[in-house]
Design an enzyme around this catalytic site. Structure first.
Site, PDB file in Angstrom:
ATOM      1  CG  ASN A 136      41.153  40.420  45.015  1.00 55.32           C
ATOM      2  OD1 ASN A 136      41.590  39.571  44.242  1.00 55.32           O
ATOM      3  ND2 ASN A 136      40.836  40.136  46.272  1.00 55.32           N
ATOM      4  CG  HIS A 138      42.462  36.252  44.250  1.00 55.28           C
ATOM      5  ND1 HIS A 138      41.331  36.236  45.033  1.00 55.28           N
ATOM      6  CD2 HIS A 138      42.137  35.534  43.145  1.00 55.28           C
ATOM      7  CE1 HIS A 138      40.391  35.524  44.435  1.00 55.28           C
ATOM      8  NE2 HIS A 138      40.839  35.097  43.289  1.00 55.28           N
ATOM      9  CD  GLU A 143      41.722  36.909  48.424  1.00 53.01           C
ATOM     10  OE1 GLU A 143      41.929  37.636  47.432  1.00 53.01           O
ATOM     11  OE2 GLU A 143      40.633  36.316  48.603  1.00 53.01           O
TER      12      GLU A 143
END
Ligand code: PGA
Length: 250
Positions: A136, A138, A143
């Site tokens: 994603n 990160h 995050e």
């Protein structure tokens, strides 16, 4: 950014290890920002080999790690302290007191995080920061979200991160739901950054970080603002860079 696309995981690991070893050779008392996970494992094996061959000493090196799971003791086999001991620290001559990994058992996370940042600042920040990347986008455990978090902080792990890391635990429910992560401030304060990725599932995160909009929804994208980043990926993780026409080294 200098971008190296290597043919496979082993070649990526070797390239990463060469960059880290060069940093230590050039500056034996350097501060290394270290990462855990599958990505740096192979590089650590090369560094241990070179140390055993007498080519590399960690005697004056200091290290600070990116992150740690909340609730895991250093002796837990999935804690990041345990990972660092078993993959690197126990096999080289680094001084134990010179290694820092966030304390996943701290009773006072706010104070701990402030102290961790103060310690990094007291060192004049990291010389070379290693980074893997999540599917994603990160970096560390920063995050995706609506803003970049500058300080070391406690983070709720994204469901996709818990899914990705479930492979290391007996069941998905065993994966901790929170971690302590170095923030974007300490990462961007590093003098040099080494971002690495392998596997097709990282191709979008790498493309977004290098060519996409700079947005906290893809935390790795902030590295576009860093003046000294080396990116080392295997062919599949780098496949979308080639398609996007990004120029690469070699
Ligand atoms: P990995 O994790 O190296 O295990 O793929 C990287 C990350 O999630 O940052």
């Amino acid at each position: 950014m200098r971008i190296f696309i290597e043919k496979d995981y082993d070649a990526m690991s070797r390239r990463m290890a060469q960059i880290i070893a060069a940093e230590i050779t050039h500056n034996p008392a350097c501060v290394l920002g270290l990462a855990t996970g599958s990505t740096p494992e192979g590089a650590y094996k090369y560094l241990v080999d070179w140390h055993k061959q007498g080519c590399l000493s960690f005697q004056d090196v200091l290290s600070v790690n990116l992150d740690e799971y909340v609730g895991l003791a250093p002796t837990h086999d999935q804690s990041y302290r345990y990972f660092m001991q078993s993959n690197l620290f126990d096999h080289v001559d680094i001084v134990p007191e010179n290694t820092r990994v966030p304390d996943g058992l701290t009773k006072d996370p706010a104070a701990f995080c402030a102290e961790y940042d103060a310690y990094i600042r007291s060192l004049g920040y990291v010389d070379l920061q290693l980074l893997g990347i999540g599917r994603n986008g990160h970096i560390g455990f920063n995050e995706p979200g609506d803003c970049f978090v500058k300080e070391t902080h406690v983070v709720d792990l994204a469901e996709s991160t818990i899914d990705a890391n479930a492979r290391f635990f007996a069941t998905r429910d065993d994966v901790p739901k929170q971690a302590i992560s170095m923030g974007i401030g300490a990462i961007m304060g590093a003098k040099k950054v080494l971002l690495a990725a392998s596997g097709a599932e990282k191709a979008d995160a790498i493309l977004g970080s290098i060519c996409g909009a700079i947005t906290p929804h893809c935390p790795g994208s902030i590295l576009q603002l860093h003046p000294n980043v080396a990116v080392v990926v295997d062919e599949v993780a780098g496949s979308k860079l080639k398609a996007a026409g990004v120029s690469v080294c070699g």
